[in-house]
Design an enzyme around this catalytic site. Structure first.
Site, PDB file in Angstrom:
ATOM      1  N   PHE A 158       5.062   7.784   0.308  1.00 28.37           N
ATOM      2  CA  PHE A 158       5.109   6.303   0.148  1.00 28.37           C
ATOM      3  C   PHE A 158       5.732   5.982  -1.355  1.00 28.37           C
ATOM      4  O   PHE A 158       5.584   6.479  -2.207  1.00 28.37           O
ATOM      5  CB  PHE A 158       3.704   5.729  -0.339  1.00 28.37           C
ATOM      6  CG  PHE A 158       2.704   5.770   1.208  1.00 28.37           C
ATOM      7  CD1 PHE A 158       2.786   5.023   2.032  1.00 28.37           C
ATOM      8  CD2 PHE A 158       1.785   6.877   1.181  1.00 28.37           C
ATOM      9  CE1 PHE A 158       1.976   4.878   3.148  1.00 28.37           C
ATOM     10  CE2 PHE A 158       0.908   7.067   2.253  1.00 28.37           C
ATOM     11  CZ  PHE A 158       1.010   6.109   3.095  1.00 28.37           C
ATOM     12  N   ASP A 159       6.517   4.869  -1.115  1.00 29.12           N
ATOM     13  CA  ASP A 159       7.181   4.238  -2.353  1.00 29.12           C
ATOM     14  C   ASP A 159       5.775   3.345  -2.792  1.00 29.12           C
ATOM     15  O   ASP A 159       4.854   3.456  -2.174  1.00 29.12           O
ATOM     16  CB  ASP A 159       8.262   3.135  -1.860  1.00 29.12           C
ATOM     17  CG  ASP A 159       8.455   1.956  -3.025  1.00 29.12           C
ATOM     18  OD1 ASP A 159       8.873   2.726  -4.091  1.00 29.12           O
ATOM     19  OD2 ASP A 159       8.567   0.903  -2.894  1.00 29.12           O
TER      20      ASP A 159
END
Length: 216
Positions: free
Chosen positions: A9-10
């Site tokens: 994930f960002d």
């Protein structure tokens, strides 16, 4: 049907909405530098890329002033801005569900690593995440592609379409593709959909609920 074993994930614009903290930190920075033509609105595209790039692109700062701006920004952000932040509704539940179904979860963010770790601990994401990779002071991990590459190397992971990079900006999608990963673009964050479309992500998620459907 997707079968992702490892999910990266960002952070900003994907797991949390940090508009309040970034805007306040930027205001503080520009006031300290006596730049008075700022209208108080975050420039489109300021969130996501490294801070250095944002200050050069949107405020035309030279190298020296960019370094000074980053120092002021982090001065405020480290004390106040990092927790002026809101997880997107459903994100914690999503991460918990993925964790308990055996997925390996990671975070790759252009945010300074120590700040990102504090945010993850504050919101309880650290319970689910195997490793977080963030920017360093020396600039070794200055791009999202480098961050992802560093994360993969540290976990001894080979490029695979069973590994997916999820983010809201072109930097996330480019970084995933450059490392041979699957990609998911989320449109509820800070990136512009028309820019993301040019990068041809493998999947799209208009909401956290849609992201949940793709990943599970």
């Amino acid at each position: 049907m997707t079968h992702f074993s490892h999910i990266i994930f960002d952070l900003d614009g994907t797991l949390t909405d940090n508009t309040r903290g970034i805007a306040a930190s930027l205001k503080y920075t520009l006031e300290k530098m006596q730049i008075d033509n700022y209208d108080g609105k975050l420039p489109d595209g300021f969130i996501g890329p490294p801070l250095q790039q944002g200050f050069k692109t949107f405020f035309g700062l030279n190298e020296r002033n960019t370094e000074l701006a980053v120092e002021y920004f982090r001065e405020y952000y480290s004390q106040f801005g990092l927790l002026e932040n809101d997880p997107y509704p459903g994100v914690s539940e999503l991460m918990e569900e993925l964790y308990f179904t055996g997925k390996q979860l990671f975070i790759a963010t252009a945010k300074l690593e120590k700040f990102a770790l504090q945010i993850c601990e504050h919101f309880g994401f650290d319970k689910y995440v195997v490793q977080l990779k963030g920017a360093d002071y020396g600039g070794e991990y200055g791009t999202k592609s480098n961050l992802i590459s560093g994360l993969l190397k540290s976990r001894q992971l080979e490029a695979s379409k069973n590994i997916v990079m999820i983010g809201d900006t072109v930097h996330d999608i480019k970084g995933g593709k450059e490392n041979g990963l699957s990609t998911i673009a989320v449109t509820y964050g800070f990136g512009k959909k028309e820019d993301l479309q040019k990068e041809a992500p493998d999947f799209w998620a208009e909401s956290v609920d849609e992201l949940f459907q793709i990943l599970t």
